[in-house]
Design a protein around this motif. Sequence first.
Motif, PDB file in Angstrom:
ATOM      1  N   ASP A   1       0.846  -1.191   0.000  1.00  0.00           N
ATOM      2  CA  ASP A   1       0.000   0.000   0.000  1.00  0.00           C
ATOM      3  C   ASP A   1       0.886   1.248   0.000  1.00  0.00           C
ATOM      4  O   ASP A   1       1.473   1.621   1.025  1.00  0.00           O
ATOM      5  CB  ASP A   1      -0.897  -0.037   1.253  1.00  0.00           C
ATOM      6  CG  ASP A   1      -1.814   1.169   1.331  1.00  0.00           C
ATOM      7  OD1 ASP A   1      -1.583   2.151   0.601  1.00  0.00           O
ATOM      8  OD2 ASP A   1      -2.766   1.126   2.140  1.00  0.00           O
ATOM      9  N   ASP A   2       0.964   1.904  -1.170  1.00  0.00           N
ATOM     10  CA  ASP A   2       1.828   3.083  -1.327  1.00  0.00           C
ATOM     11  C   ASP A   2       1.373   4.281  -0.509  1.00  0.00           C
ATOM     12  O   ASP A   2       2.162   5.171  -0.208  1.00  0.00           O
ATOM     13  CB  ASP A   2       1.827   3.517  -2.800  1.00  0.00           C
ATOM     14  CG  ASP A   2       2.911   2.825  -3.582  1.00  0.00           C
ATOM     15  OD1 ASP A   2       3.568   1.938  -3.007  1.00  0.00           O
ATOM     16  OD2 ASP A   2       3.094   3.164  -4.772  1.00  0.00           O
ATOM     17  N   GLN A   3       0.086   4.317  -0.199  1.00  0.00           N
ATOM     18  CA  GLN A   3      -0.439   5.467   0.556  1.00  0.00           C
ATOM     19  C   GLN A   3       0.066   5.443   1.988  1.00  0.00           C
ATOM     20  O   GLN A   3       0.552   6.444   2.515  1.00  0.00           O
ATOM     21  CB  GLN A   3      -1.984   5.426   0.568  1.00  0.00           C
ATOM     22  CG  GLN A   3      -2.610   5.704  -0.767  1.00  0.00           C
ATOM     23  CD  GLN A   3      -2.199   7.079  -1.282  1.00  0.00           C
ATOM     24  OE1 GLN A   3      -2.283   8.069  -0.570  1.00  0.00           O
ATOM     25  NE2 GLN A   3      -1.730   7.129  -2.511  1.00  0.00           N
TER      26      GLN A   3
ATOM     27  N   PRO B   1       4.789   5.169   1.991  1.00  0.00           N
ATOM     28  CA  PRO B   1       5.329   5.863   0.806  1.00  0.00           C
ATOM     29  C   PRO B   1       6.817   5.587   0.545  1.00  0.00           C
ATOM     30  O   PRO B   1       7.331   5.941  -0.512  1.00  0.00           O
ATOM     31  CB  PRO B   1       5.111   7.345   1.141  1.00  0.00           C
ATOM     32  CG  PRO B   1       5.027   7.402   2.632  1.00  0.00           C
ATOM     33  CD  PRO B   1       4.462   6.103   3.094  1.00  0.00           C
TER      34      PRO B   1
ATOM     35  N   ARG C   1      11.912   3.929  -5.325  1.00  0.00           N
ATOM     36  CA  ARG C   1      11.859   3.732  -6.791  1.00  0.00           C
ATOM     37  C   ARG C   1      12.108   5.056  -7.508  1.00  0.00           C
ATOM     38  O   ARG C   1      12.781   5.095  -8.541  1.00  0.00           O
ATOM     39  CB  ARG C   1      10.504   3.149  -7.195  1.00  0.00           C
ATOM     40  CG  ARG C   1      10.350   1.654  -6.855  1.00  0.00           C
ATOM     41  CD  ARG C   1       9.201   1.070  -7.669  1.00  0.00           C
ATOM     42  NE  ARG C   1       8.764  -0.230  -7.222  1.00  0.00           N
ATOM     43  CZ  ARG C   1       9.264  -1.400  -7.694  1.00  0.00           C
ATOM     44  NH1 ARG C   1      10.230  -1.392  -8.582  1.00  0.00           N
ATOM     45  NH2 ARG C   1       8.773  -2.544  -7.254  1.00  0.00           N
TER      46      ARG C   1
ATOM     47  N   LEU D   1       8.521   2.983  -0.192  1.00  0.00           N
ATOM     48  CA  LEU D   1       8.831   2.147  -1.350  1.00  0.00           C
ATOM     49  C   LEU D   1       8.792   2.986  -2.641  1.00  0.00           C
ATOM     50  O   LEU D   1       9.682   2.887  -3.492  1.00  0.00           O
ATOM     51  CB  LEU D   1       7.829   0.988  -1.403  1.00  0.00           C
ATOM     52  CG  LEU D   1       7.998  -0.057  -2.486  1.00  0.00           C
ATOM     53  CD1 LEU D   1       9.395  -0.644  -2.492  1.00  0.00           C
ATOM     54  CD2 LEU D   1       6.964  -1.178  -2.279  1.00  0.00           C
ATOM     55  N   ARG D   2       7.775   3.835  -2.734  1.00  0.00           N
ATOM     56  CA  ARG D   2       7.680   4.734  -3.908  1.00  0.00           C
ATOM     57  C   ARG D   2       8.883   5.680  -3.959  1.00  0.00           C
ATOM     58  O   ARG D   2       9.476   5.900  -5.019  1.00  0.00           O
ATOM     59  CB  ARG D   2       6.378   5.548  -3.824  1.00  0.00           C
ATOM     60  CG  ARG D   2       6.291   6.688  -4.828  1.00  0.00           C
ATOM     61  CD  ARG D   2       5.022   7.523  -4.688  1.00  0.00           C
ATOM     62  NE  ARG D   2       4.781   8.104  -3.375  1.00  0.00           N
ATOM     63  CZ  ARG D   2       5.341   9.213  -2.915  1.00  0.00           C
ATOM     64  NH1 ARG D   2       6.219   9.876  -3.666  1.00  0.00           N
ATOM     65  NH2 ARG D   2       5.051   9.685  -1.710  1.00  0.00           N
TER      66      ARG D   2
END
Length: 436
Positions: free
Chosen positions: A344-346, A349, A355, A351-352
């Motif tokens: 869950d990127d929300q 965050p 990247r 992990l996002r």
Amino acid sequence: MAITGSTRADQPPAGSGETRGQIPGQIPGQIPGQIPGQISGQTPGRPRRVTILGSTGSIGQSTVDLLLRNRDAFTVEALTAHHNTALLAEQAKALDARFAAVADPADYPALKEALSGCGIEVACGRAALVEAAERPADWVMAGIVGAAGLEPTLAAVRQGRIVAFANKEVLVSAGSLFMREVAAHGATLLPVDSEHNAIWQCFDFTRVEGIEKITLTCSGGPFREHSLAAMRDVTPAQAVAHPTWRMGAKISVDSATLMNKGLEVIEAHYLFQLASERIDIVVHPQSIIHGLVTYRDGSVLAHLGSPDMRTPIAYALGWPGRTAAPTPRLDLAAVGRLTFEAPDDQRFPALRLAREALARGGAGPTVLNAANETAVQAFLTGQIGFLDIAATVEDTLERMPGGNLDSLEDVYNLDRTAREIAATLIAPRGHSRVAE
Ligand SMILES: NC(=O)c1ccc[n+]([C@@H]2O[C@H](COP(=O)([O-])OP(=O)(O)OC[C@H]3O[C@@H](n4cnc5c(N)ncnc54)[C@H](OP(=O)(O)O)[C@@H]3O)[C@@H](O)[C@H]2O)c1
């Protein structure tokens, strides 16, 4: 096959019909250029000589445990710690090490005292860690936490050693410059991180053109089911209480924010030479499957095992053979169910951010890592909240858009500057904007 700095999955060897053993400079299942059945730099039949950088940590202690259970197969050259002289001295005596080094000179008198009369050489400071890494050894465990491990790990690489590679921040921070040193000095990296070790065991280095993507699994950490509001007030003690793995404090917090998975994407990018889009992450709370390789015919090879780091460390210790490890054997019927979900990127965050930093290239990952180390330390010492960690990293990345890294000196300078900027961002923040 091990990682030598020259394996490229994004640039497969010309022609698809090559037989095993024909890739230039690489012989499947062996270190390039060595005699079959012989370990690089090691006389056949004599015990493998081992050095552990960071022997007092979680990875270090697991490695020591395996060495103590396999005394005939290994001798110990050098051990290092940051502050923990009592444990370092105990390990050095138990393993009959030749050299013990502590990073902080203030801890030298205690180490000297604890090892007096043992015939074990004792030293301190950054130069002593480099000396530990350079001393003659067949195999060096890179088990220091953080970018602090860069200098000694590089020293081992520059001696052309087999380096069991746990210290992921080194690769995140120095990226292609580090891999260039690995190739230039004929060193060999053996991935120890459980996910990368799993991929290594499933990855056909001789036919990389057949690989579509890899998948790293992620436990989801202790806050996998927490709402953002609930995560706002979690304590360091809650964050380091990982549900499936027992690890050092820093990586445990990284696992809770999912930054650990972001660092692992970057690590996998450099180790396996894959673009970020070909590195998937799936949340798998049971931590039984560690990594998967998807081939272009739809076949998926997965690596399974109980969540105990002694299994991947044992694989690296014995490579290209296998070393016995006393880890719990996998009983799938007892495990019952393996479940999977998308990250869950929300709520997570980090992990996002990792990247995005990788996509920027060059300095992006160096800044990400330095800001994260600074923010995690601030969280562990109660200066900021849990959600502030990712927000601090994001703000630091905004202020330091990156640029090229042309030398290792650039890495050290950028790392220092990013820590300074992240530190200034830590003070004024109360709670994270991520939650707002
Ligand atoms: N633990 C795991 O299961 C696991 C799994 C996969 C990957 N990793 C990676 O392996 C590395 C080590 O993790 P860990 O959990 O073992 O960490 P840890 O338990 O915190 O141990 C870190 C080791 O490095 C030493 N150290 C810390 N700061 C240092 C410095 N500035 N200079 C020199 N030495 C220093 C520590 O010495 P003192 O004990 O004296 O402080 C200790 O020996 C990390 O990069 C982590 O991401 C760990």
